[in-house]
Design a protein around this motif. Structure first.
Motif, mmCIF file in Angstrom:
data_model
loop_
_atom_site.group_PDB
_atom_site.id
_atom_site.type_symbol
_atom_site.label_atom_id
_atom_site.label_comp_id
_atom_site.label_asym_id
_atom_site.label_seq_id
_atom_site.Cartn_x
_atom_site.Cartn_y
_atom_site.Cartn_z
ATOM 1 N N GLU A 289 0.814 -1.222 0.000
ATOM 2 C CA GLU A 289 0.000 0.000 0.000
ATOM 3 C C GLU A 289 0.846 1.270 0.000
ATOM 4 O OE1 GLU A 289 -0.431 -2.287 2.692
ATOM 5 O OE2 GLU A 289 -1.823 -3.473 1.464
ATOM 6 N N ALA A 290 2.158 1.142 0.023
ATOM 7 C CA ALA A 290 3.035 2.313 0.090
ATOM 8 C C ALA A 290 2.857 3.213 -1.124
ATOM 9 C CB ALA A 290 4.492 1.873 0.200
ATOM 10 N N LYS A 291 2.830 4.530 -0.900
ATOM 11 C CA LYS A 291 2.738 5.476 -2.004
ATOM 12 C C LYS A 291 3.964 5.402 -2.892
ATOM 13 C CE LYS A 291 -0.207 8.804 0.454
ATOM 14 N NZ LYS A 291 -0.328 10.206 0.958
ATOM 15 N N ASP A 292 5.106 5.163 -2.286
ATOM 16 C CA ASP A 292 6.344 4.990 -3.032
ATOM 17 C C ASP A 292 6.409 3.534 -3.484
ATOM 18 O OD1 ASP A 292 8.924 4.798 -4.009
ATOM 19 O OD2 ASP A 292 9.810 5.989 -2.400
ATOM 20 N N LYS A 293 6.167 3.282 -4.756
ATOM 21 C CA LYS A 293 6.095 1.915 -5.267
ATOM 22 C C LYS A 293 7.419 1.166 -5.130
ATOM 23 C CE LYS A 293 1.833 2.368 -6.155
ATOM 24 N NZ LYS A 293 0.876 1.731 -5.215
ATOM 25 N N GLU B 115 11.277 -6.971 1.911
ATOM 26 C CA GLU B 115 12.550 -6.275 1.726
ATOM 27 C C GLU B 115 12.763 -5.279 2.873
ATOM 28 O OE1 GLU B 115 14.977 -3.467 -1.503
ATOM 29 O OE2 GLU B 115 12.835 -3.856 -1.767
ATOM 30 N N PHE B 116 13.907 -5.380 3.532
ATOM 31 C CA PHE B 116 14.256 -4.457 4.610
ATOM 32 C C PHE B 116 14.439 -3.073 4.003
ATOM 33 C CE2 PHE B 116 17.416 -3.265 8.136
ATOM 34 C CZ PHE B 116 16.404 -3.029 9.047
ATOM 35 N N GLN B 117 13.642 -2.110 4.455
ATOM 36 C CA GLN B 117 13.632 -0.792 3.831
ATOM 37 C C GLN B 117 14.766 0.089 4.357
ATOM 38 O OE1 GLN B 117 11.526 0.022 1.217
ATOM 39 N NE2 GLN B 117 11.214 -2.184 1.409
ATOM 40 N N LEU B 118 15.526 0.643 3.429
ATOM 41 C CA LEU B 118 16.634 1.532 3.760
ATOM 42 C C LEU B 118 16.240 2.967 3.467
ATOM 43 C CD1 LEU B 118 19.543 -0.524 2.142
ATOM 44 C CD2 LEU B 118 18.694 -0.639 4.507
ATOM 45 N N TYR B 119 16.706 3.871 4.302
ATOM 46 C CA TYR B 119 16.446 5.294 4.120
ATOM 47 C C TYR B 119 17.782 5.997 3.928
ATOM 48 C CZ TYR B 119 11.793 3.980 5.497
ATOM 49 O OH TYR B 119 10.560 3.368 5.536
ATOM 50 N N ASP B 120 17.863 6.734 2.846
ATOM 51 C CA ASP B 120 19.136 7.269 2.374
ATOM 52 C C ASP B 120 19.759 8.238 3.366
ATOM 53 O OD1 ASP B 120 21.124 7.663 0.290
ATOM 54 O OD2 ASP B 120 20.290 9.673 0.120
ATOM 55 N N GLY B 121 21.074 8.138 3.502
ATOM 56 C CA GLY B 121 21.860 9.025 4.340
ATOM 57 C C GLY B 121 23.318 8.657 4.194
ATOM 58 N N ILE B 122 24.189 9.310 4.957
ATOM 59 C CA ILE B 122 25.599 8.936 4.928
ATOM 60 C C ILE B 122 25.730 7.467 5.292
ATOM 61 C CG2 ILE B 122 27.870 9.364 5.942
ATOM 62 C CD1 ILE B 122 27.047 12.248 6.363
ATOM 63 N N VAL B 123 24.919 7.021 6.250
ATOM 64 C CA VAL B 123 24.797 5.609 6.589
ATOM 65 C C VAL B 123 23.333 5.235 6.420
ATOM 66 C CG1 VAL B 123 25.045 3.886 8.405
ATOM 67 C CG2 VAL B 123 26.713 5.730 8.206
ATOM 68 N N SER B 124 23.068 4.025 5.926
ATOM 69 C CA SER B 124 21.693 3.597 5.712
ATOM 70 C C SER B 124 20.918 3.605 7.028
ATOM 71 C CB SER B 124 21.671 2.187 5.122
ATOM 72 O OG SER B 124 22.396 2.139 3.921
ATOM 73 N N ASP B 125 19.766 4.247 7.018
ATOM 74 C CA ASP B 125 18.891 4.268 8.185
ATOM 75 C C ASP B 125 17.746 3.297 7.942
ATOM 76 O OD1 ASP B 125 17.968 4.937 10.646
ATOM 77 O OD2 ASP B 125 17.351 6.982 10.127
ATOM 78 N N HIS B 126 16.995 2.968 9.002
ATOM 79 C CA HIS B 126 15.950 1.966 8.885
ATOM 80 C C HIS B 126 15.000 2.069 10.064
ATOM 81 C CE1 HIS B 126 17.919 -0.315 12.114
ATOM 82 N NE2 HIS B 126 19.040 0.072 11.538
#
Length: 419
Positions: free
Chosen positions: A385-389, A396-407
């Motif tokens: 249901e995520a807006k971001d397809k 899948e373990f979701q990563l959030y962009d940064g200098i180091v991967s956030d989650h």
């Protein structure tokens, strides 16, 4: 029409319009990177990448763009992204390639450290056409990093103050070693000295010292909780190899745990410790290398002043090297012949074999773990249901962009082993 409106109209007609047209003509007809495909707006400004970075999904957009434009595309006025093993080796094994200018804006809070210090000082300035990226964009990036870091800085300051309140030799830690090596007569390092090295300290304690390792460990436990067969194999390997937890340490026994290494490698592949872009550009200081030898990446001659990169998330999800790229398949690393081929595109960048296998082994020797029941157990994964397809894959373990991967997450049920 008022005089002010007339003056503004004349200014726009005589100054701004010709300037805009001249910049447009340059980028369309004379720009050395004009032949590279990419989003149209990226020809003029780095705001395209900044927009997705602020949304913490630049790695996802980069992956999507590579699917659309091919194995190389233009992400900014002076930036090219590649996604092949050939380019990987051309960039990161060439002694002429030094850290790109983008590193100057990668500080967590605008202070200098080993990460954002350019490898060598440039003696020759390149005359460049004006771009929209120069209008406040770099200051914005620094402000954004600092805003995200404030909460952690508060916590780290509290930890430091607690340690400084103790005698220098109260603990055998980094602080006592640093103070001793500095040859200080005083009991503690001064506040001024600590402030001077704050940027270095925060870098060491956050990125190589903790965040990359924690990101990898959480990914390991996320995937094990969602793949019971792999979990059972690993638990059996660890508990039959080591009769006691005290025996778990670096050595032949730990190195012989092939399932453990395969699972960690697969997690480093599918859930990279850093999604950031390790930009490089050709070093031209004092003719260190022959100016007649072109800087070639992936078969392309790279114009001076152009930054190039291979994104770790993207190359480790490249179907040309990793089949079924979004699937958790640790067994792909157990075939020795296939593993050697895969490792050419593996590039953990800054973590690699340093991951502490003993931490995973000791945890699973003592405890059983499983995914939390119900909605709580979904934390960390994607959602249909995520807006971001790009975040629709539930496993899948979701990563959030940064200098180091956030989650986020995962939520697990951890119980002491029964036997």
């Amino acid at each position: 029409m008022s005089l002010s409106s007339l003056t503004l109209g004349i200014y726009v007609a005589t100054v701004l319009v010709p300037l805009a047209l001249s910049v447009l003509v340059y980028y369309l007809l004379f720009d050395p990177l004009r032949h590279f495909k990419g989003p149209f707006i990226a020809r003029f400004t780095n705001a395209y990448a900044v927009y997705h970075a602020v949304r913490r999904r630049l790695h996802l957009q980069t992956f999507s763009d590579l699917q659309q434009y091919g194995s190389v595309y233009r992400q900014g006025p002076d930036r090219l992204v590649f996604n092949t093993v050939t380019a990987l080796h051309d960039i990161y094994l060439d002694p002429r390639a030094t850290k790109g200018r983008a590193y100057r804006y990668s500080s967590l809070e605008g202070q200098e450290n080993m990460l954002n210090t350019i490898d060598r000082q440039r003696r020759r300035q390149k005359l460049a056409w004006p771009t929209l990226s120069s209008i406040g964009m770099n200051k914005f990036i620094i402000w954004w990093n600092k805003a995200k870091f404030n909460a952690f800085r508060t916590l780290l300051t509290r930890i430091i103050n607690t340690r400084v309140a103790l005698p220098r030799d109260a603990k055998n830690d980094l602080y006592s070693i640093a103070a001793t090596e500095a040859g200080k007569n005083s009991e503690n390092l001064s506040r001024a000295e600590m402030s001077e090295h704050w940027g270095e300290a925060t870098f060491l304690t956050t990125i190589p010292g903790g965040m990359t390792t924690s990101s990898t460990l959480t990914a390991v436990f996320f995937y094990l909780s969602r793949h019971p067969a792999a979990h059972r194999r690993l638990v059996s390997e660890i508990r039959t190899t080591f009769p006691d937890a005290q025996d778990i340490r670096s050595g032949p026994l730990l190195a012989g745990c092939t399932s453990l290494r395969a699972i960690i490698d697969e997690c480093l592949r599918i859930s990279v410790p850093t999604t950031s872009m390790p930009w490089r550009e050709e070093e031209t200081v004092l003719n260190r290398h022959s100016s007649t030898k072109p800087f070639i990446v992936g078969g392309h001659v790279i114009p001076p002043g152009t930054m190039v990169v291979v994104n770790t998330y993207c190359i480790k999800h490249n179907e040309a090297y990793f089949s079924d790229r979004f699937a958790f398949q640790p067994e792909r690393w157990l075939d020795e012949g296939n593993s050697k081929t895969l490792r050419r595109a593996f590039v953990p960048f800054g973590i690699g074999e340093a991951t502490d296998e003993s931490c995973v082994a000791k945890t699973l020797w003592h405890f059983d773990l499983e995914q939390a029941p119900g909605e709580a157990g979904r934390l960390g994964g994607g959602s249909p249901e995520a807006k971001d397809k790009a975040r629709a894959r539930a496993d899948e373990f979701q990563l959030y962009d940064g200098i180091v991967s956030d989650h986020d997450g995962p939520n697990l049920v951890v119980t002491k082993r029964k036997c």
